[in-house]
Design a protein around this motif. Structure first.
Motif, PDB file in Angstrom:
ATOM      1  N   SER A  86       0.800  -1.212   0.000  1.00 21.69           N
ATOM      2  CA  SER A  86       0.000   0.000   0.000  1.00 21.69           C
ATOM      3  C   SER A  86       0.824   1.249   0.000  1.00 21.69           C
ATOM      4  O   SER A  86       0.340   2.319  -0.271  1.00 21.69           O
ATOM      5  CB  SER A  86      -0.927  -0.006   1.221  1.00 21.69           C
ATOM      6  N   GLY A  87       2.083   1.161   0.293  1.00 22.51           N
ATOM      7  CA  GLY A  87       2.958   2.299   0.201  1.00 22.51           C
ATOM      8  C   GLY A  87       3.058   3.098   1.454  1.00 22.51           C
ATOM      9  O   GLY A  87       3.516   4.196   1.481  1.00 22.51           O
ATOM     10  N   GLY A  88       2.638   2.634   2.538  1.00 19.91           N
ATOM     11  CA  GLY A  88       2.827   3.397   3.746  1.00 19.91           C
ATOM     12  C   GLY A  88       2.194   2.773   4.955  1.00 19.91           C
ATOM     13  O   GLY A  88       2.187   3.326   6.032  1.00 19.91           O
ATOM     14  N   GLY A  89       1.591   1.595   4.795  1.00 19.65           N
ATOM     15  CA  GLY A  89       0.974   0.960   5.921  1.00 19.65           C
ATOM     16  C   GLY A  89       1.953   0.314   6.849  1.00 19.65           C
ATOM     17  O   GLY A  89       3.101   0.127   6.553  1.00 19.65           O
ATOM     18  N   SER A  90       1.500  -0.070   8.007  1.00 16.36           N
ATOM     19  CA  SER A  90       2.350  -0.779   8.958  1.00 16.36           C
ATOM     20  C   SER A  90       2.418  -2.230   8.568  1.00 16.36           C
ATOM     21  O   SER A  90       1.720  -2.709   7.706  1.00 16.36           O
ATOM     22  CB  SER A  90       1.801  -0.611  10.382  1.00 16.36           C
ATOM     23  N   ALA A  91       3.259  -2.954   9.259  1.00 13.85           N
ATOM     24  CA  ALA A  91       3.490  -4.347   8.907  1.00 13.85           C
ATOM     25  C   ALA A  91       2.240  -5.191   8.988  1.00 13.85           C
ATOM     26  O   ALA A  91       1.992  -5.996   8.121  1.00 13.85           O
ATOM     27  CB  ALA A  91       4.607  -4.907   9.777  1.00 13.85           C
ATOM     28  N   PRO A  92       1.372  -5.082  10.005  1.00 14.51           N
ATOM     29  CA  PRO A  92       0.211  -5.955  10.065  1.00 14.51           C
ATOM     30  C   PRO A  92      -0.775  -5.737   8.938  1.00 14.51           C
ATOM     31  O   PRO A  92      -1.499  -6.636   8.561  1.00 14.51           O
ATOM     32  CB  PRO A  92      -0.412  -5.611  11.418  1.00 14.51           C
ATOM     33  N   ASN A 149      11.035  -1.045   4.945  1.00 13.48           N
ATOM     34  CA  ASN A 149      10.967   0.344   4.481  1.00 13.48           C
ATOM     35  C   ASN A 149      10.842   0.410   2.965  1.00 13.48           C
ATOM     36  O   ASN A 149      10.190   1.319   2.436  1.00 13.48           O
ATOM     37  CB  ASN A 149      12.211   1.114   4.931  1.00 13.48           C
ATOM     38  N   LEU A 150      11.462  -0.532   2.265  1.00 15.54           N
ATOM     39  CA  LEU A 150      11.296  -0.586   0.819  1.00 15.54           C
ATOM     40  C   LEU A 150       9.856  -0.911   0.450  1.00 15.54           C
ATOM     41  O   LEU A 150       9.304  -0.344  -0.503  1.00 15.54           O
ATOM     42  CB  LEU A 150      12.231  -1.637   0.210  1.00 15.54           C
ATOM     43  N   MET A 151       9.235  -1.825   1.219  1.00 13.53           N
ATOM     44  CA  MET A 151       7.832  -2.130   0.955  1.00 13.53           C
ATOM     45  C   MET A 151       6.937  -0.941   1.265  1.00 13.53           C
ATOM     46  O   MET A 151       5.946  -0.696   0.586  1.00 13.53           O
ATOM     47  CB  MET A 151       7.404  -3.352   1.773  1.00 13.53           C
ATOM     48  N   GLU A 152       7.275  -0.194   2.287  1.00 14.35           N
ATOM     49  CA  GLU A 152       6.502   1.007   2.584  1.00 14.35           C
ATOM     50  C   GLU A 152       6.628   2.040   1.473  1.00 14.35           C
ATOM     51  O   GLU A 152       5.720   2.850   1.256  1.00 14.35           O
ATOM     52  CB  GLU A 152       6.961   1.621   3.902  1.00 14.35           C
ATOM     53  N   ALA A 153       7.757   2.023   0.759  1.00 10.76           N
ATOM     54  CA  ALA A 153       7.926   2.927  -0.372  1.00 10.76           C
ATOM     55  C   ALA A 153       7.187   2.440  -1.612  1.00 10.76           C
ATOM     56  O   ALA A 153       7.186   3.130  -2.629  1.00 10.76           O
ATOM     57  CB  ALA A 153       9.418   3.079  -0.692  1.00 10.76           C
ATOM     58  N   GLY A 154       6.559   1.264  -1.539  1.00 12.06           N
ATOM     59  CA  GLY A 154       5.754   0.760  -2.640  1.00 12.06           C
ATOM     60  C   GLY A 154       6.381  -0.356  -3.435  1.00 12.06           C
ATOM     61  O   GLY A 154       5.751  -0.888  -4.348  1.00 12.06           O
ATOM     62  N   HIS A 187      10.602  -5.700  -7.312  1.00  9.52           N
ATOM     63  CA  HIS A 187       9.751  -5.321  -8.434  1.00  9.52           C
ATOM     64  C   HIS A 187       9.092  -3.984  -8.128  1.00  9.52           C
ATOM     65  O   HIS A 187       8.586  -3.761  -7.018  1.00  9.52           O
ATOM     66  CB  HIS A 187       8.676  -6.384  -8.689  1.00  9.52           C
ATOM     67  N   ALA A 188       9.135  -3.083  -9.097  1.00  9.14           N
ATOM     68  CA  ALA A 188       8.499  -1.780  -8.945  1.00  9.14           C
ATOM     69  C   ALA A 188       7.187  -1.786  -9.717  1.00  9.14           C
ATOM     70  O   ALA A 188       7.205  -1.880 -10.945  1.00  9.14           O
ATOM     71  CB  ALA A 188       9.417  -0.673  -9.451  1.00  9.14           C
ATOM     72  N   PRO A 189       6.043  -1.712  -9.034  1.00 10.97           N
ATOM     73  CA  PRO A 189       4.763  -1.669  -9.748  1.00 10.97           C
ATOM     74  C   PRO A 189       4.579  -0.331 -10.470  1.00 10.97           C
ATOM     75  O   PRO A 189       5.344   0.616 -10.289  1.00 10.97           O
ATOM     76  CB  PRO A 189       3.732  -1.846  -8.630  1.00 10.97           C
ATOM     77  N   TRP A 190       3.536  -0.277 -11.286  1.00  7.51           N
ATOM     78  CA  TRP A 190       3.318   0.912 -12.120  1.00  7.51           C
ATOM     79  C   TRP A 190       3.174   2.172 -11.285  1.00  7.51           C
ATOM     80  O   TRP A 190       3.687   3.231 -11.652  1.00  7.51           O
ATOM     81  CB  TRP A 190       2.068   0.699 -12.983  1.00  7.51           C
ATOM     82  N   GLN A 191       2.463   2.069 -10.144  1.00  3.37           N
ATOM     83  CA  GLN A 191       2.261   3.269  -9.341  1.00  3.37           C
ATOM     84  C   GLN A 191       3.584   3.863  -8.887  1.00  3.37           C
ATOM     85  O   GLN A 191       3.775   5.077  -8.912  1.00  3.37           O
ATOM     86  CB  GLN A 191       1.391   2.938  -8.107  1.00  3.37           C
ATOM     87  N   VAL A 192       4.520   3.012  -8.488  1.00  2.00           N
ATOM     88  CA  VAL A 192       5.823   3.497  -8.034  1.00  2.00           C
ATOM     89  C   VAL A 192       6.615   4.064  -9.210  1.00  2.00           C
ATOM     90  O   VAL A 192       7.258   5.115  -9.102  1.00  2.00           O
ATOM     91  CB  VAL A 192       6.604   2.356  -7.356  1.00  2.00           C
ATOM     92  N   HIS A 206      -5.440   7.161 -14.950  1.00  2.51           N
ATOM     93  CA  HIS A 206      -4.036   6.724 -14.880  1.00  2.51           C
ATOM     94  C   HIS A 206      -3.218   7.598 -13.946  1.00  2.51           C
ATOM     95  O   HIS A 206      -2.098   7.274 -13.628  1.00  2.51           O
ATOM     96  CB  HIS A 206      -3.411   6.759 -16.275  1.00  2.51           C
ATOM     97  N   THR A 207      -3.777   8.733 -13.561  1.00  6.50           N
ATOM     98  CA  THR A 207      -2.962   9.668 -12.784  1.00  6.50           C
ATOM     99  C   THR A 207      -2.954   9.350 -11.304  1.00  6.50           C
ATOM    100  O   THR A 207      -2.117   9.853 -10.569  1.00  6.50           O
ATOM    101  CB  THR A 207      -3.492  11.099 -12.963  1.00  6.50           C
ATOM    102  N   SER A 208      -3.886   8.545 -10.839  1.00  3.20           N
ATOM    103  CA  SER A 208      -3.932   8.252  -9.401  1.00  3.20           C
ATOM    104  C   SER A 208      -2.890   7.223  -9.057  1.00  3.20           C
ATOM    105  O   SER A 208      -2.690   6.253  -9.763  1.00  3.20           O
ATOM    106  CB  SER A 208      -5.329   7.746  -9.021  1.00  3.20           C
ATOM    107  N   VAL A 209      -2.213   7.441  -7.934  1.00  2.00           N
ATOM    108  CA  VAL A 209      -1.171   6.517  -7.482  1.00  2.00           C
ATOM    109  C   VAL A 209      -1.509   6.092  -6.074  1.00  2.00           C
ATOM    110  O   VAL A 209      -1.707   6.946  -5.216  1.00  2.00           O
ATOM    111  CB  VAL A 209       0.216   7.185  -7.540  1.00  2.00           C
TER     112      VAL A 209
END
Length: 1003
Positions: A59-65, A164-169, A189-194, A1000-1003
């Motif tokens: 999700s790009g910023g959630g906690s681990a759980p 922290n990398l997962m938090e970055a997306g 892997h970097a998804p499209w949003q990232v 397409h603009t929403s990330v």
């Protein structure tokens, strides 16, 4: 085996909050009683241990759980079949592409080499602890040792960094640590949003919907000439798609999520090429922090602290794979990195696409330099052939070879050396004419202008490539690169703060993730902190330069003593000069090769002592130090022969001695230019053959063999299925790491010095440089494609400090060649004699004019020749110098001819230098830095952008207004019916359309 259900991830008491969910417990086993768990999505039955696409996008910023688990673990006993994999460039779901790989070596608790237990079922728990399966009833924990504690600490740092990398997306995947020790690869892997977010942040230019347009040539003549040249050079062009449209260009614009309608996005997975995707991931890796590692910033710091071993993007597959499946790496190998295609042009655009702009500019520069060596080689051969053709017409060499003149020369050494006839040096005099003739002066002027034209053409090519590669306006990107500090700099700052600050500052370092701007200003190294490093640098460089000079002096002493020793033996007396010259040059070559390697390592160590803040600053300072030391090392023996040998000999009866008995060595009768040619040619060819080629080919192969033998001897559990079908990250990990372009540039810059600095003494230098570079291009290409890990794609607009060094060498070469012609050769003495002292305007009598008389009765006691072979008693002997004869009022003083020749030499240096400098400035002024067609296209491109933007905006407005018109017309048709509120409906549809248009603009 039953289909796995939901899988539980045990959380141990006291586990760090930031640890990512890591465990996959076999068979859907539930948690132990009283243990807290996180539920993660389980893998489908078809893919053991993998996650379907979309199920693991962070999700790009959630906690681990709350974040989905991406770093999956495969059971070692049931791996996914390598043969069933669609691509070895993707995750195990064969859908998400691997954009980057982190590698590290792990060792389980209490495990020692050779003491593994593969029979136990192992489970990975969330803090990285490895033990027996929870259901197996393990008796207890293994006691921690010092290495175990260090390994645990590194595991926690890795886990936090990966979270922290997962938090970055980013999405991560890695295998289960099933052995007692081994290597683990973290696939990223970097998804499209990232990708979209970072591309906008980095202002990456991407092609728009505008079709490619042609770069127009100026004038019909230029266009016709371009077509003819294109047809003639067709067989030399590599068969790659990028090379066929060298006059076509895309209209590119910085990526923006709010203007997605501008770009032709047909497939989000392929819109950004692999090099761009890996560059985006590398930017995220560089700025991600790790608080457990003392708030370390970036992957480079973690590698420096041995938390990770390596970080690299993947190659695009294998270069020698059978079949017709083609990738960029295989294409580069077939059309560029083989010796069989040495005659073809380089696919510069494909090189830039695969390796990035920095490496692309290097090979473009090397290709232009190699092509510019062709005309200089042709002129050099012509000059050499002119010397061969006129050797029979050279009057001074004829007079030296004429035995009737019988010039009796003074002894070359004391006591053991006899008088000798000048005609015995006939061969040396004739050989000197090959390189010391009037054409040499013309060639020196030509090479000075050649260097200027080469640099000017490189600036034009650099501008052209910058335009085609969209490198204009990347200054912000280069400034952003300056923000990332080197790990050594961070460590030094941290040590300084620990020494000078109180405990609160130390606690702040360990807990706070960000610091204010004022604190950043305070937490940096000042000149006082760096002063010891600067002092050490200054002293060390002076010491190494003095060491180089002392070695040169040692070789001089060797020449003097060896010549004296060989002169005592009648059998070796005739070949003294040849033997001494050849052995001394070989000694110089060996010393240069050894010191080159030492100085390269010392320069790197000295630069580390300075603690530069950024990688760019580190690289520039390293280049300057290494170039200074290697320049002195390579050219000091040549400078000695050119300007010092034979200058401080003295005269008969008053020679200069070293070590109380050894006379300073003299030049050969034909002058020192021939010996300078021998010295230069052997050192240049030796460096190219031994250092540049054999070392570059042999050393990597030896390293690869050593690493292979080491891997075979390590007691690790082998996986036969995996060894038969290794993954791409395994294959790339076994390659040599990329260490930068500094060694490649350095050897070419030193060669450029050989070609330009002393070209007056060796006109064939460009020929040998050309032959070497034809091999060097393919050698470097093969190394980059087959033997090195894929480098990070680095964007840069020029070759940096190397251009300044090249420009400095070009200007310095004018002065050096002026002094070589004026001082080392006989060109000026011949001109002075011909136009001032000759009776008929020719060189007849020149040899006699340059030889002075000496009365042999005035030789010092004990220095006279013993057992002289001359039949008649010698009264006067001759020596080469301009001195008064013994019967003059001031015997043996410098004559008027000496001062006339000296004045002419100084005048020639001044005239030659100013003339060549003026011509160089004229060439610089006549050749514009920016090609005319490119400057016109830059102006044209601005109008194309305006037209394209207006057109796209107009179409967007039409699409947005069309639903509103439809809703209004339907409202008019149903005026009397129960209205369904057309206005809100229209607004709703308009809003829906607007959101659809910008989905397409929403990330």
């Amino acid at each position: 085996m039953p289909t796995p259900g939901p899988q539980y991830i045990p959380l141990l008491p006291g586990s760090p909050r930031r640890l990512s969910p890591r465990a996959v417990v076999r068979g859907g086993q539930g948690p132990k009683h009283g243990q807290q768990c996180l539920q993660a999505p389980g893998p489908p039955a078809s893919l053991q241990g993998s996650v379907p696409q979309g199920s693991g996008q962070a999700s790009g910023g959630g906690s681990a759980p709350n974040s989905s688990v991406i770093n999956n673990y495969l059971e070692a006993s049931e791996p996914v079949s390598s043969e069933a994999r669609v691509s070895r460039m993707h995750f195990y779901d064969s859908q998400r592409k691997v954009d980057y790989v982190l590698a590290y070596h792990y060792r389980k608790r209490g495990a020692h080499p050779g003491h593994s237990s593969p029979g136990h079922n192992l489970a990975i728990v969330s803090n990285g602890e490895t033990g027996k399966d929870p259901q197996a009833g393990a008796p207890g924990d293994i006691e921690l040792g010092p290495l175990d504690a260090l390994e645990e600490e590194r595991k926690e740092q890795r886990e936090e960094f990966e979270h922290n990398l997962m938090e970055a997306g980013l999405e991560l995947e890695k295998d289960l640590e099933s052995k007692s020790q081994g290597s683990v690869f973290v696939r990223i892997h970097a998804p499209w949003q990232v990708l979209a977010r970072e591309a906008e942040f980095l202002k990456i230019k991407v092609p728009t919907k505008k079709e490619m347009y042609e770069i127009k040539s100026q004038g019909s003549i230029a266009k016709t000439f371009s077509k003819i040249l294109h047809k003639l050079s067709a067989p030399l062009k590599p068969r790659v798609p990028e090379h066929s449209n060298s006059r076509m260009k895309n209209l590119s614009y910085p990526f923006s999520r709010e203007k997605m309608y501008l770009y032709n996005i047909q497939d989000k997975d392929t819109f950004f090429d692999n090099a761009t995707r890996s560059r985006i991931v590398h930017e995220i890796l560089k700025r991600t922090t790790c608080s457990r590692a003392n708030n370390t910033m970036g992957i480079n710091s973690l590698i420096a602290n041995n938390i990770y071993e390596a970080a690299y993007p993947l190659h695009d597959g294998e270069y020698d794979s059978p079949g017709d499946d083609m990738n960029d790496r295989k294409l580069l190998y077939q059309e560029w990195a083989r010796y069989g295609v040495f005659y073809k042009f380089q696919p510069i655009d494909l090189i830039r696409k695969y390796f990035g702009e920095k490496i692309g500019l290097y090979f473009a520069w090397l290709g232009l330099y190699t092509s510019f060596l062709i005309p200089s080689s042709v002129i050099g051969i012509i000059v050499f052939l002119y010397g061969c053709a006129t050797i029979e017409e050279d009057i001074p060499s004829k007079e030296m070879c004429d035995q009737q003149n019988a010039f009796t020369m003074c002894p070359l050494c004391d006591t053991s050396c006899d008088y000798w006839n000048l005609s015995s040096a006939c061969g040396t005099a004739r050989a000197s004419h090959l390189f010391d003739n009037p054409a040499t002066v013309f060639f020196s002027i030509f090479m000075a202008l050649w260097a200027t034209m080469f640099l000017e053409n490189w600036k034009r090519l650099q501008m052209r490539l910058g335009y085609f590669w969209d490198l204009t306006g990347i200054e912000e990107e280069e400034e952003r690169a300056q923000e990332h500090s080197r790990p050594e700099y961070e460590t030094k700052v941290r040590e300084k703060m620990l020494k000078e600050s109180n405990k609160s500052v130390v606690q702040k370092l360990g807990t706070s993730g960000t610091e204010t701007e004022d604190e950043d200003d305070e937490d940096k190294l000042t000149w006082k902190d760096r002063f010891p490093g600067y002092l050490m640098n200054f002293a060390s460089i002076l010491f190494m330069i003095a060491l180089t000079f002392s070695i040169v002096f040692g070789v001089i002493v060797y020449r003097i003593t060896t010549a004296a020793a060989l002169s005592l033996n009648k059998a070796t007396r005739s070949n003294v000069r040849v033997t001494v010259t050849a052995t001394a040059v070989i000694i110089n070559l060996v010393v240069i090769l050894i010191l080159d390697e030492i100085y390269g390592a010392v320069a790197k160590w000295l630069t580390k002592i300075e603690v530069p803040k950024t990688e760019q600053t580190f690289e520039e300072r390293l280049i300057l130090k290494a170039f200074l030391l290697k320049f002195v090392n390579a050219y000091s023996p040549i400078f000695y022969v050119a300007f010092f040998k034979g200058r401080f000999v003295g005269r008969p009866g008053s020679y200069v001695y070293v070590f109380d008995g050894y006379r300073m060595e003299e030049c050969a009768p034909g002058g020192c230019l021939m010996e300078l040619c021998i010295q230069l040619s052997i050192i240049m060819l030796g460096k190219q053959l031994i250092q540049n080629n054999i070392f570059e080919i042999g050393v990597p192969k030896l390293k690869k063999l050593f690493r292979k033998l080491k891997d075979e001897t390590e007691p690790e559990e082998a996986d036969s299925a995996h060894s038969k079908h290794p993954e791409q990250w395994d294959l790339d990990y076994s390659l040599e790491p990329y260490t930068g372009l500094t060694p490649e540039y350095m050897e070419m810059i030193i060669q450029f010095g050989f070609v330009t600095l002393f070209v007056a003494s060796f006109p064939l230098a460009p020929v040998f440089a050309l032959l070497n570079n034809v091999i060097e291009v393919r050698l470097d290409a093969k190394k980059f494609v087959t033997e090195l890990r894929r480098p990070d794609a680095v964007r840069t607009k020029d070759i940096g400090i190397w251009f300044d060094i090249l420009s400095g060498i070009g200007k310095f070469s004018v002065i050096i060649n002026a002094f070589v012609i004026a001082v080392t050769s006989d060109f000026i003495p011949r001109l002075v004699y011909q136009y001032s002292y000759s009776h008929n305007g020719t060189l007849h009598g020149f040899v006699n004019h340059t030889l002075s008389f000496f009365n042999v009765s005035q030789l010092k006691e004990g220095t006279q020749p013993e057992n002289s072979q001359f039949e008649q008693e010698v009264q006067f002997c001759r020596f080469k110098d301009y001195r008064e004869p013994p019967w003059a009022p001031n015997p043996y003083e410098f004559s008027k001819q000496y001062w006339a020749v000296l004045s002419a030499r100084l005048a020639f240096v001044i005239i030659f230098q100013n003339l060549v400098m003026f011509l160089s400035v004229l060439v610089d002024w006549m050749i514009p830095d920016i090609p005319t067609d490119i400057s016109e296209q830059i102006k044209r491109e601005k109008s194309l952008f305006v037209d394209f933007f207006l057109k796209e905006e107009h179409e967007k407005l039409k699409l947005a207004e069309e639903p509103a018109r439809r809703s209004q017309s339907s409202g008019h048709r149903s005026k009397r019916g129960p209205a369904a509120s057309p206005a809100p409906s229209g607004r709703s549809q308009l809003g829906s359309s607007a959101s659809s248009g910008s989905q397409h603009t929403s990330v």
